[in-house]
Design a protein around this motif. Structure first.
Motif, PDB file in Angstrom:
ATOM      1  N   SER A  20       0.837  -1.194   0.000  1.00 32.94           N
ATOM      2  CA  SER A  20       0.000   0.000   0.000  1.00 32.94           C
ATOM      3  C   SER A  20       0.875   1.249   0.000  1.00 32.94           C
ATOM      4  O   SER A  20       1.984   1.245   0.542  1.00 32.94           O
ATOM      5  CB  SER A  20      -0.906   0.003   1.229  1.00 32.94           C
ATOM      6  N   PRO A  21       0.394   2.344  -0.591  1.00 32.13           N
ATOM      7  CA  PRO A  21       1.167   3.593  -0.590  1.00 32.13           C
ATOM      8  C   PRO A  21       1.487   4.055   0.822  1.00 32.13           C
ATOM      9  O   PRO A  21       0.658   3.932   1.735  1.00 32.13           O
ATOM     10  CB  PRO A  21       0.239   4.583  -1.305  1.00 32.13           C
ATOM     11  N   TRP A  22       2.686   4.613   0.992  1.00 30.18           N
ATOM     12  CA  TRP A  22       3.108   5.050   2.328  1.00 30.18           C
ATOM     13  C   TRP A  22       2.128   6.065   2.909  1.00 30.18           C
ATOM     14  O   TRP A  22       1.766   5.983   4.097  1.00 30.18           O
ATOM     15  CB  TRP A  22       4.507   5.680   2.253  1.00 30.18           C
ATOM     16  N   ARG A  52      -5.133  -0.694  -1.581  1.00 27.23           N
ATOM     17  CA  ARG A  52      -4.720   0.707  -1.658  1.00 27.23           C
ATOM     18  C   ARG A  52      -4.962   1.426  -0.334  1.00 27.23           C
ATOM     19  O   ARG A  52      -4.265   2.380  -0.001  1.00 27.23           O
ATOM     20  CB  ARG A  52      -5.455   1.431  -2.784  1.00 27.23           C
ATOM     21  N   ARG A 214      11.237  11.439  -7.519  1.00 25.12           N
ATOM     22  CA  ARG A 214      10.615  10.781  -6.358  1.00 25.12           C
ATOM     23  C   ARG A 214       9.212  11.318  -6.122  1.00 25.12           C
ATOM     24  O   ARG A 214       8.301  10.563  -5.761  1.00 25.12           O
ATOM     25  CB  ARG A 214      11.479  11.001  -5.110  1.00 25.12           C
ATOM     26  N   ALA A 217       6.897   9.685  -8.626  1.00 23.62           N
ATOM     27  CA  ALA A 217       6.706   8.275  -8.303  1.00 23.62           C
ATOM     28  C   ALA A 217       5.667   8.114  -7.193  1.00 23.62           C
ATOM     29  O   ALA A 217       4.815   7.214  -7.253  1.00 23.62           O
ATOM     30  CB  ALA A 217       8.030   7.645  -7.889  1.00 23.62           C
ATOM     31  N   GLU A 218       5.704   8.993  -6.197  1.00 25.35           N
ATOM     32  CA  GLU A 218       4.718   8.889  -5.115  1.00 25.35           C
ATOM     33  C   GLU A 218       3.319   9.234  -5.615  1.00 25.35           C
ATOM     34  O   GLU A 218       2.343   8.588  -5.228  1.00 25.35           O
ATOM     35  CB  GLU A 218       5.099   9.815  -3.965  1.00 25.35           C
ATOM     36  N   ARG A 220       2.129   8.697  -8.532  1.00 29.27           N
ATOM     37  CA  ARG A 220       1.637   7.541  -9.290  1.00 29.27           C
ATOM     38  C   ARG A 220       1.168   6.425  -8.361  1.00 29.27           C
ATOM     39  O   ARG A 220       0.277   5.651  -8.703  1.00 29.27           O
ATOM     40  CB  ARG A 220       2.711   7.016 -10.236  1.00 29.27           C
ATOM     41  N   GLU A 221       1.760   6.337  -7.178  1.00 23.61           N
ATOM     42  CA  GLU A 221       1.351   5.311  -6.220  1.00 23.61           C
ATOM     43  C   GLU A 221      -0.032   5.600  -5.650  1.00 23.61           C
ATOM     44  O   GLU A 221      -0.821   4.676  -5.420  1.00 23.61           O
ATOM     45  CB  GLU A 221       2.363   5.220  -5.075  1.00 23.61           C
ATOM     46  N   ILE A 222      -0.329   6.866  -5.415  1.00 24.99           N
ATOM     47  CA  ILE A 222      -1.548   7.190  -4.678  1.00 24.99           C
ATOM     48  C   ILE A 222      -2.739   7.514  -5.571  1.00 24.99           C
ATOM     49  O   ILE A 222      -3.870   7.605  -5.076  1.00 24.99           O
ATOM     50  CB  ILE A 222      -1.316   8.363  -3.699  1.00 24.99           C
TER      51      ILE A 222
END
Length: 299
Positions: A20-22, A52, A214, A217-218, A220-222
């Protein structure tokens, strides 16, 4: 919001081992702390989009309600299978030997949902802002809850990514993302769906990044850009280079030693499902079970 794009984002298959995203895990941890305000202890609860929403957050809730059974609902059968692999205890685990909790169920929203009035808590972390039809989703949650059950949810608020939106607007680029709903509007939707005593609050989380790579990238994760007016085609390599340069120049903060800064507004909400009210008309029909509950409530 572009509803087809929202559904596509929800249906994307998980890649590799689920994680899961940080940011979602951090919000889940903060939302789990809010359970201390709730006296009711659910006998069964449902986790909406756990992959997620936060696998570590799921563990926190499961630890708090160790005697309760749970359902996990994912968008597709593939995502439900991935959630099962990540969350179901192996056959040899002592968690399977407990006497309190019934076996967990892993459901796909495309095939099945928690049965009507089958859960005492519905946990939905960082999902509502990406729903294609949030009002319909809130109504589904209300139907799944038993009377006196409660909803716990979080989502992005309007101030999220305000720095990024400002940069895109100044350069005349299409919107960087869709608009997020204000917490007071979420409260109105909860009442409209039949919830009672909605309590809403919000906080802002400011994150810093050491590079534009960075940062992207974050993001795109969330989530994804779900604005109907977003750029409709594929971007080229030159645009990416230009974007990285712009982010490095315009999001750097001297107060943060030149690191790039983004703000995220987090909205938290919880509400209870009250006893049903009979709607009076020339002829009114009330289910037998609803009538029993209303009579017990009057006593």
């Amino acid at each position: 919001m572009a509803a087809p794009a929202a559904r596509h984002w929800q249906d994307l298959p998980p890649l590799g081992a689920p994680a899961s995203p940080w940011l979602h895990e951090e919000v889940a941890r903060r939302m789990a702390q809010r359970l201390e305000w709730i006296v009711t202890r659910p006998k069964r609860w449902a986790h909406w989009f756990a992959l997620r929403g936060g696998l570590e957050g799921h563990a926190l809730v499961q630890q708090r309600y160790a005697d309760a059974g749970f359902d996990v609902v994912e968008a597709t059968p593939e995502r439900a299978a991935a959630a099962r692999a990540a969350l179901e205890a192996p056959w040899w685990s002592p968690r399977r030997w407990g006497v309190g909790a019934s076996a967990p169920r892993f459901l796909a929203a495309t095939e099945a949902l928690p049965a009507q009035r089958s859960v005492d808590m519905l946990w939905a972390n960082m999902a509502l802002h990406a729903a294609a039809d949030p009002q319909a989703l809130i109504a589904q949650w209300q139907q799944a809850l038993a009377v006196d059950g409660f909803l716990m949810f979080s989502c992005f608020g309007p101030d999220t990514l305000r720095e990024l939106h400002r940069v895109y607007a100044e350069l005349g680029w299409p919107p960087a993302g869709h608009a997020f709903t204000d917490m007071h509007d979420w409260g109105d939707m909860l009442v409209h769906a039949g919830f009672a005593e909605p309590v809403m609050d919000m906080e802002r989380i400011v994150l810093t990044y050491d590079s534009p790579e960075r940062l992207l990238a974050e993001l795109r994760e969330i989530g994804r850009n779900l604005h109907p007016g977003r750029f409709p085609a594929l971007r080229g390599r030159r645009f990416r280079e230009r974007l990285l340069q712009v982010l490095a120049e315009r999001l750097a903060s001297p107060a943060e030693d030149g690191r790039l800064v983004l703000t995220f507004e987090i909205v938290y909400g919880h509400a209870f499902k009250p006893l049903p009210k009979a709607r009076l008309a020339a002829e009114s029909a009330v289910g037998l079970e609803d009538m029993r509950r209303m009579l017990r409530g009057k006593r």
